[in-house]
Design an enzyme around this catalytic site. Structure first.
Site, PDB file in Angstrom:
ATOM      1  N   HIS A   1       0.819  -1.218   0.000  1.00 47.43           N
ATOM      2  CA  HIS A   1       0.000   0.000   0.000  1.00 47.43           C
ATOM      3  C   HIS A   1       0.853   1.269   0.000  1.00 47.43           C
ATOM      4  O   HIS A   1       0.321   2.370  -0.139  1.00 47.43           O
ATOM      5  CB  HIS A   1      -0.969   0.001   1.193  1.00 47.43           C
ATOM      6  CG  HIS A   1      -0.340   0.298   2.511  1.00 47.43           C
ATOM      7  ND1 HIS A   1       0.118  -0.684   3.371  1.00 47.43           N
ATOM      8  CD2 HIS A   1      -0.093   1.471   3.133  1.00 47.43           C
ATOM      9  CE1 HIS A   1       0.610  -0.120   4.457  1.00 47.43           C
ATOM     10  NE2 HIS A   1       0.500   1.184   4.338  1.00 47.43           N
TER      11      HIS A   1
ATOM     12  N   ASP B   1      -0.071  -7.639   1.724  1.00 45.65           N
ATOM     13  CA  ASP B   1       0.408  -6.248   1.765  1.00 45.65           C
ATOM     14  C   ASP B   1       1.932  -6.238   1.819  1.00 45.65           C
ATOM     15  O   ASP B   1       2.553  -5.924   2.832  1.00 45.65           O
ATOM     16  CB  ASP B   1      -0.184  -5.516   2.967  1.00 45.65           C
ATOM     17  CG  ASP B   1       0.029  -4.006   2.889  1.00 45.65           C
ATOM     18  OD1 ASP B   1       0.500  -3.528   1.832  1.00 45.65           O
ATOM     19  OD2 ASP B   1      -0.258  -3.317   3.879  1.00 45.65           O
TER      20      ASP B   1
ATOM     21  N   SER C   1       4.253   2.729   8.218  1.00 48.89           N
ATOM     22  CA  SER C   1       3.905   1.675   7.259  1.00 48.89           C
ATOM     23  C   SER C   1       5.110   1.261   6.427  1.00 48.89           C
ATOM     24  O   SER C   1       5.920   2.097   6.014  1.00 48.89           O
ATOM     25  CB  SER C   1       2.799   2.160   6.317  1.00 48.89           C
ATOM     26  OG  SER C   1       1.570   2.270   6.983  1.00 48.89           O
TER      27      SER C   1
END
Length: 260
Positions: free
Chosen positions: A67, A112, A206
């Site tokens: 992402h 992911d 992230s």
């Protein structure tokens, strides 16, 4: 004598309060500059905006979250203070990005993950070095290290110039399932955090690493609106479960088959 005792008690209370408040900083304390030689920073090459963290696993390869992808990425290696550029830092552009192709038995949370081949390899230095892929799966109860340039306060976010590091615990997946009912009944992801709250990865972390017992085991996924809440641990992509795919891509087999 009474005054001395009173002052001593006040000092103890002050130290106790300082310890508790320091534990509530999201992401912990400032990382030692030599602690994160494998940590990289992904920026939008057009705007210069910081996007995500990532992990150098090979002189020519970086692992991060899917992402975090955008059309034009520039990768900073050896970075510490994002407001100051040092001579030892290096920058690279992606030559190619790889995304986990499998759908069977893999949910969107399981996938992911993004593997980036750098345009040219980097050399090891005092501030840049890859971390090895895990040799065994992580164990529930492990103490894990998190790090990144993500928000250090939430929900009113402030972002540091330097990465922050903290220790959290690895839980059974059922703990995250109870915290987030939208998660599937079974998953290949990892669940980690502090049940009391106060320490957590947050927005901007992230793509960064989860290091458990010295091994690179997880990749930070996108979290909720508020970080570090009690009984709300975070979900991480399980690196060990993707080892065959990662190693095959690095070896040049880009047509890898999906595991069962």
């Amino acid at each position: 004598m009474v005054l001395i005792r009173v002052l001593a008690n006040l000092l103890i209370l002050q130290l106790s309060y300082a310890q508790r408040t320091s534990e509530l900083v999201i992401g912990g304390d400032e990382c030692n500059i030599n602690e994160h030689r494998f940590l990289v920073a992904l920026h939008d090459a057009l705007s210069g905006r910081f996007l995500c963290g990532g992990t150098l696993i090979h002189p020519e390869w970086v692992l991060t979250a899917a992402h975090c992808n955008t059309h034009f990425i520039i990768i900073y290696l050896g970075a510490h203070n994002q407001s100051v550029e040092f001579d030892y830092e290096e920058t690279r552009y992606p030559e190619k990005k790889y995304f986990f192709p499998c759908s069977k038995n893999y949910t969107k949370w399981d996938k992911d993950i993004m593997l980036i081949r750098l345009y040219s390899p980097v050399r090891n230095s005092k501030h840049i070095a890859p971390i090895s892929l895990p040799s065994s799966p992580p164990s529930v109860g492990s103490v894990c290290r998190i790090m990144g340039w993500g928000a250090i306060t939430s929900p009113n976010e402030t972002f540091p110039d330097v990465p922050h590091c903290a220790n959290i615990n690895l839980f059974n997946y059922t703990v995250c399932r109870a915290a987030y009912p939208e998660l599937p009944a079974t998953s290949r992801t990892l669940c980690a955090g502090i049940l009391e709250g106060g320490i957590d990865t947050c927005h901007g972390d992230s793509g960064g690493p989860l290091i458990c017992n010295g091994q690179f085991q997880g990749i930070v996924q996108a979290g909720g609106k508020t970080c570090a809440r009690p009984r709300k641990p975070a979900v991480y992509t399980n690196v060990f479960d993707h080892l065959d795919w990662i190693k095959s891509i690095i070896a040049g087999n880009t047509a890898v088959t999906c595991p069962p």
